[in-house]
Design a protein around this motif. Structure first.
Motif, PDB file in Angstrom:
ATOM      1  N   TYR A  42       0.739  -1.239  -0.031  1.00  0.00           N
ATOM      2  CA  TYR A  42       0.006   0.132  -0.173  1.00  0.00           C
ATOM      3  C   TYR A  42       0.845   1.180  -0.222  1.00  0.00           C
ATOM      4  N   PRO A  45       3.351   2.644  -4.023  1.00  0.00           N
ATOM      5  CA  PRO A  45       2.548   2.696  -5.372  1.00  0.00           C
ATOM      6  C   PRO A  45       3.612   2.502  -6.416  1.00  0.00           C
ATOM      7  N   ARG A  52       5.401  -6.540  -7.407  1.00  0.00           N
ATOM      8  CA  ARG A  52       3.953  -6.543  -6.568  1.00  0.00           C
ATOM      9  C   ARG A  52       3.653  -7.903  -6.660  1.00  0.00           C
TER      10      ARG A  52
ATOM     11  N   SER B  55      -9.174  -3.223 -14.282  1.00  0.00           N
ATOM     12  CA  SER B  55      -8.901  -2.664 -13.151  1.00  0.00           C
ATOM     13  C   SER B  55      -9.775  -2.927 -11.980  1.00  0.00           C
ATOM     14  N   ASP B  58      -8.822  -0.579  -5.127  1.00  0.00           N
ATOM     15  CA  ASP B  58      -7.900  -0.845  -4.185  1.00  0.00           C
ATOM     16  C   ASP B  58      -8.695  -0.726  -2.749  1.00  0.00           C
ATOM     17  N   ASN B  60      -7.069  -1.070   0.088  1.00  0.00           N
ATOM     18  CA  ASN B  60      -6.803  -0.065   1.138  1.00  0.00           C
ATOM     19  C   ASN B  60      -7.444   1.134   1.213  1.00  0.00           C
ATOM     20  N   GLU B  61      -8.177   1.658   0.076  1.00  0.00           N
ATOM     21  CA  GLU B  61      -8.853   2.678  -0.137  1.00  0.00           C
ATOM     22  C   GLU B  61     -10.410   2.422   0.291  1.00  0.00           C
ATOM     23  N   VAL B 149      -8.682   1.402  -9.409  1.00  0.00           N
ATOM     24  CA  VAL B 149      -7.168   2.195  -9.116  1.00  0.00           C
ATOM     25  C   VAL B 149      -7.056   3.096 -10.284  1.00  0.00           C
TER      26      VAL B 149
END
Lengths: 138, 225
Positions: A42, A45, A52, B55, B58, B60-61, B149
């Motif tokens: 995280y 980026p 990754r 895509s 995310d 984490n968001e 993303v």
């Protein structure tokens, strides 16, 4: 149907408790490492695509290790007879191929859709002159 | 509790359990195996749809909130790691209850079962909070307010899979808590004491560990990678 079990002695009871505490620590440490790798993904980026994938691969290996510890020690499968273990483990092994083929199929679908051509056998004539005249020219 | 099978014993000669395991426990294992395939079917569907998308949002968001934290708090992975540890610890107390049962130690069985039930309820409360929070952000089956993303609108499949799979797991936790409560009542009623063994706790324990096991996979697939 008969089955034989020996009642555990006090020493076995203590040994079992020790094993449980050990496995608890293993599971906790593996989870913390997983979380650290997750945070790393995280927080960076700028990480390359290949890197990754590698980090995610490590997370999946740690996940499988956790699964092994839960099944082998908490669910006690490791201490059953080998024949019995095999009746459970062998069907599960089929997942190796199932996971690979399904993910491959998903990826293939993405690629087919991205360069989908509804008329693959028709040659598209590319005109060199613009159909509506050249811009900026009267 | 070790199972002993000597070379002299003719396990497959009839009249004996060839696996030297109680019938109910064998059946619990095979039930759990079928349940594994159900969960695997869900996760594989999720995986192949995700691989077919250009895509994806995310995690984490999306999962970055925490109870009682002020609006706009950005804390990815924190809340879900607490949920994970709650489930691991409740699995530990369950295995301690099973061990105490082998030793016919009623007091320890009761204590550890109560701790396991509390852990299960704590996990369900966390999940209820998370679902409510996501619902108020506009996420539900058929609705996905989160962007991918790359900035394109996110697929509805993202929320569909999340709510279906964590919901199915949460339902397992819920039934696991119910089973454990029944085990606690039976223990307090001396049902197992009279029977002479606590093998029923072991079967309930297998189910509870399976719930923890599934969470290991759900947690990794939805929150980490």
């Amino acid at each position: 149907m008969e089955y034989t079990t020996t009642p555990p002695s006090q020493a076995q009871y203590e040994a079992a408790k020790k094993e449980i505490i050990k496995v608890t620590w293993v599971l906790s440490v593996l989870t913390v490492i997983e979380l650290m790798l997750g945070f790393w993904l995280y927080k960076s980026p700028e990480m390359s695509e290949g890197m990754r994938w590698a980090v995610k691969g490590v997370i999946i290996i740690l996940m499988l290790a956790k699964a092994f510890y839960i099944v082998a020690y908490f669910m006690h499968l490791k201490h059953e007879l080998k024949n019995f273990i095999m009746t459970i483990v062998l069907p599960i092994i089929s997942f190796i191929w199932i996971v690979f083929s399904f993910l491959h199929d998903g990826n293939s679908y993405k690629e087919l859709r991205n360069d989908y051509n509804p008329h693959p056998h028709t040659k598209v004539q590319k005109t060199t002159t613009p159909a509506h005249g050249v811009e900026g020219k009267k | 509790m070790s199972t002993v099978a000597t070379a002299q014993t003719k396990w497959w000669g009839g009249g004996k359990s060839p696996f030297n395991v109680e019938y109910g426990k064998v059946m619990m294992w095979y039930f759990l195996m079928s349940d594994t395939f159900t969960f695997a079917g869900f996760l594989l569907a999720y995986g192949s749809v995700r691989f077919s998308a250009n895509s994806w949002p995310d995690a984490n968001e999306v999962y970055n909130s925490f109870p009682f934290a002020p609006e706009g708090t950005h804390a990815p992975l924190i809340f879900v790691s607490i949920m994970t540890f709650i489930l691991i610890l409740s699995s530990v107390t369950m295995v301690l209850a099973v061990q105490a049962g082998h030793h016919n130690n009623k007091k320890a069985v009761v204590r550890n079962l109560i701790l396991t039930i509390l852990g299960g309820i704590a996990f369900l409360s966390c999940q209820a909070w998370e679902w409510t929070h996501l619902y108020h952000e506009g996420a539900w089956w058929g609705r996905n307010p989160f962007l991918n993303v790359d900035g394109t609108p996110g697929a509805v499949n993202f929320t569909n899979f999340f709510f279906t799979i964590t919901g199915f797991h949460g339902f397992h936790v819920f039934t696991g808590v119910l089973i454990n409560i029944i085990m606690l009542i039976m223990t307090l009623n001396n049902t197992f004491e009279k029977r002479g063994h606590y093998l029923m706790i072991e079967k309930a324990g297998l189910y509870w560990h399976f719930v923890d096991l599934v969470w290991v996979f759900v947690f990794t697939c939805f929150y980490l990678i």
